[in-house]
Write a protein that holds these residues in place. Structure first.
Motif, PDB file in Angstrom:
ATOM      1  N   TYR A   1       0.771  -1.191   0.004  1.00 16.95           N
ATOM      2  CA  TYR A   1      -0.032   0.066   0.000  1.00 16.95           C
ATOM      3  C   TYR A   1       0.869   1.164  -0.075  1.00 16.95           C
ATOM      4  O   TYR A   1       1.325   1.698   0.975  1.00 16.95           O
TER       5      TYR A   1
ATOM      6  N   TYR B   1      -7.035  16.832   4.313  1.00 20.01           N
ATOM      7  CA  TYR B   1      -6.367  15.695   4.156  1.00 20.01           C
ATOM      8  C   TYR B   1      -5.927  15.438   2.584  1.00 20.01           C
ATOM      9  O   TYR B   1      -6.727  15.399   1.704  1.00 20.01           O
TER      10      TYR B   1
ATOM     11  N   ARG C   1      -3.755  13.306  -0.085  1.00 23.15           N
ATOM     12  CA  ARG C   1      -3.711  11.759  -0.372  1.00 23.15           C
ATOM     13  C   ARG C   1      -2.475  12.069  -1.292  1.00 23.15           C
ATOM     14  O   ARG C   1      -2.613  12.804  -2.148  1.00 23.15           O
TER      15      ARG C   1
END
Ligand code: PML
Length: 262
Positions: free
Chosen positions: A192, A204, A206
């Protein structure tokens, strides 16, 4: 109505395989206990020889929060450029942010491995504050409602993963504490490679390809302000029940657009 915390963890030969938790009303206990038990038994990291499922009635009412707004950055921007941009938007000095990024990739615990919980780093000194640096601080008593999770799935489309949902839930709780300024996270799952930076007042972010595939190192760093009441922070992170009951937005932005985000 009474609410219950359900926590699952599994391991093999003493090594952690998986963990998950929910906060649910009594009538959903049977279903949730069974689903976490099955999740433990069927994990891509292998068959556990130890599974614990713990059920506990909540002693206090949860806080209900709206999830942080989520951004992913368009184009193949190098990770270092992205991190520099994001730390420069936060109160974390860029050089310090990058230093802890490198430490997560090298193994942030004193013995050079991963910590089960997060490191807590004071800004601007860079001092580590977590009481036990081998273990770190574990964020617990968190969940997202089924409705909010469904909405998140709809917004994120093909970018949705369970890891993402759980990480956004956790980070929303963490950033909600007044002393936390930012969070950096790299999964320690070798398959991951998406991580994130959350920035107070912004959201947030990513970050795809935050680490090379195949690397089993990573972890979390919570950056906090000077004069943080550590006892209060740790007790909030480990013990205050938080449920994400609604989501904000999910957008793709260019590096230049990040600057203008509020
Ligand atoms: C973890 O493995 O606990 C970290 C998951 C990070 C998820 C990042 C994302 O997909 O947004």
């Amino acid at each position: 109505m009474a609410l219950f915390s359900v926590k699952m963890r599994s391991s093999k030969g003493g090594l952690h395989i998986s963990g998950a938790e929910r906060i649910v009303p009594e009538e959903k206990l049977d279903e949730v206990v069974l689903s976490l038990f099955n999740r433990a038994r069927n994990h891509s990291r292998g068959k556990p020889d130890f599974i614990s499922v713990k059920v506990e009635e909540l002693k206090e009412e949860p806080v209900y929060l709206k999830a942080l707004p989520v951004y992913e950055v368009k184009g193949g921007v190098p990770i270092k450029t992205l991190l520099e941009k994001l730390f420069s938007l936060s109160d974390v000095p860029v050089s310090l942010g990058l230093r802890f990024y490198m430490q997560l990739l090298k193994g942030i615990s004193p013995s050079g491995g991963v910590m089960r919980g997060a490191a807590i780093v004071e800004i601007p000194s860079g001092k580590r504050l977590e009481p036990d640096s081998e273990r770190g601080v574990r964020v617990s008593y968190i969940d997202i409602t089924d409705e909010a999770a469904e909405e998140l799935k709809r917004l994120a489309g093909s970018r949705y993963t369970e890891n993402f949902r759980d990480a956004l839930t956790l980070s929303t709780k963490v950033l909600n504490h007044p002393d936390v300024l930012a969070e950096l996270c790299i999964s320690d799952d070798p398959d991951y490679t998406t991580g994130y930076v959350s920035v107070k007042g912004r959201g947030y972010f990513r970050l795809f390809n935050i680490k090379p595939a195949g690397l089993s190192l990573g972890g979390r760093v919570f950056f906090v302000g000077e004069g943080t009441d550590l006892k209060n922070l740790v007790s909030y992170l480990e013990g205050k029940p938080v449920i994400i009951s609604s989501v904000s937005t999910y957008s793709a932005v260019s590096l230049e657009e990040i600057e203008g985000l509020k």
